[in-house]
Design a protein around this motif. Sequence first.
Motif, short mmCIF file in Angstrom:
data_model
loop_
_atom_site.label_atom_id
_atom_site.label_comp_id
_atom_site.label_asym_id
_atom_site.label_seq_id
_atom_site.Cartn_x
_atom_site.Cartn_y
_atom_site.Cartn_z
N GLU A 103 18.55 -24.21 34.61
CA GLU A 103 19.03 -23.03 34.33
C GLU A 103 18.91 -21.88 35.03
OE1 GLU A 103 17.26 -24.29 29.39
OE2 GLU A 103 15.17 -23.34 31.54
N ILE A 104 17.96 -21.45 36.13
CA ILE A 104 17.70 -20.72 36.80
C ILE A 104 18.96 -20.39 37.59
CG2 ILE A 104 16.55 -19.02 38.87
CD1 ILE A 104 13.78 -20.95 37.36
N LEU A 105 19.15 -21.94 38.73
CA LEU A 105 20.03 -21.78 39.16
C LEU A 105 21.93 -21.05 39.17
CD1 LEU A 105 19.39 -24.52 41.79
CD2 LEU A 105 18.87 -22.16 42.07
N GLU A 106 21.95 -21.43 37.59
CA GLU A 106 22.95 -21.41 36.83
C GLU A 106 23.11 -20.00 35.83
OE1 GLU A 106 25.23 -22.25 32.87
OE2 GLU A 106 23.44 -23.77 33.30
N ALA A 107 22.21 -19.29 35.85
CA ALA A 107 22.47 -17.63 35.42
C ALA A 107 22.37 -16.85 36.58
CB ALA A 107 20.50 -17.24 35.09
N LEU A 108 22.18 -17.57 38.45
CA LEU A 108 21.99 -16.01 39.08
C LEU A 108 23.58 -16.30 39.66
CD1 LEU A 108 18.82 -17.47 40.89
CD2 LEU A 108 19.36 -15.14 40.03
N TYR A 113 23.32 -11.66 32.94
CA TYR A 113 21.54 -10.28 32.45
C TYR A 113 21.19 -10.51 31.22
CZ TYR A 113 19.42 -6.45 32.33
OH TYR A 113 18.43 -4.84 31.95
N ASN A 114 19.58 -11.62 31.77
CA ASN A 114 18.85 -12.51 30.93
C ASN A 114 17.95 -11.99 30.77
OD1 ASN A 114 18.89 -14.23 32.67
ND2 ASN A 114 20.10 -15.45 31.45
N HIS A 115 16.96 -12.85 30.42
CA HIS A 115 14.87 -12.42 31.05
C HIS A 115 15.10 -13.68 32.32
CE1 HIS A 115 15.64 -16.84 28.80
NE2 HIS A 115 14.42 -16.87 29.66
N ILE A 116 15.64 -14.09 32.39
CA ILE A 116 15.73 -15.72 33.91
C ILE A 116 16.12 -14.17 35.11
CG2 ILE A 116 17.13 -17.49 34.55
CD1 ILE A 116 17.05 -18.72 31.85
N ALA A 118 15.80 -11.24 34.86
CA ALA A 118 15.15 -10.52 34.63
C ALA A 118 13.55 -10.58 35.77
CB ALA A 118 15.21 -9.24 34.07
N THR A 119 13.55 -12.22 35.08
CA THR A 119 12.44 -12.60 35.59
C THR A 119 12.60 -12.66 36.93
OG1 THR A 119 12.06 -13.24 34.06
CG2 THR A 119 10.61 -14.29 35.94
N TYR A 120 13.21 -13.42 37.93
CA TYR A 120 13.31 -13.75 38.72
C TYR A 120 13.84 -12.50 40.06
CZ TYR A 120 16.58 -15.14 43.27
OH TYR A 120 16.50 -15.74 44.61
N PHE A 121 14.14 -11.13 39.30
CA PHE A 121 14.19 -10.16 40.78
C PHE A 121 13.61 -9.09 39.93
CE2 PHE A 121 19.79 -11.56 40.12
CZ PHE A 121 19.71 -11.48 41.53
N LEU A 122 12.68 -9.25 39.12
CA LEU A 122 10.89 -9.12 39.39
C LEU A 122 10.10 -9.70 40.00
CD1 LEU A 122 10.46 -8.11 35.21
CD2 LEU A 122 11.31 -6.13 37.34
N LEU A 123 10.14 -10.54 40.63
CA LEU A 123 9.50 -11.08 41.39
C LEU A 123 9.88 -11.24 42.72
CD1 LEU A 123 9.29 -15.14 39.42
CD2 LEU A 123 7.25 -13.13 40.00
N ALA A 124 11.47 -10.90 43.09
CA ALA A 124 11.81 -11.06 44.36
C ALA A 124 11.26 -9.68 45.53
CB ALA A 124 13.78 -10.02 44.17
#
Length: 124
Positions: A103-108, A113-116, A118-124
């Motif tokens: 799901e993460i790779l697909e969203a990227l 632009y969703n919670h997945i 958003a979380t990824y880029f906040l952790l980046a």
Amino acid sequence: MLVCGQAPFQEANDSETLTMIMDCKYTVPMHISEHCKKLISKMLVREPEKRATLEDIANDPWLEADTQSDLALPLVSRQHISEEDHTLIVQKMVNGEIATKEEILEALDKDEYNHITATYFLLA
């Protein structure tokens, strides 16, 4: 904080931070637009009666800015993250049950632009 990635009141220790908050002294990074700086200054006012209302904020020119402009692009993109960091971020998200790896790779990949993402880029 979400505009520039740092808290407006960030000092060496809690006492200094509290003093800055009470005095309402803060710095805004130079890369932040003038419209955004003005909005921040309207919101970070010590006296509540002088502070911008929700209606003032909602009608502020910065929030009505053209979101399709180059300035609206994220500060971080997948292409600027090392493979090692990418793997670590994805693993943290999977461990935290934010989403599955797929799901993460697909969203990227879909640049969603969703919670997945958003979380990824906040952790980046």
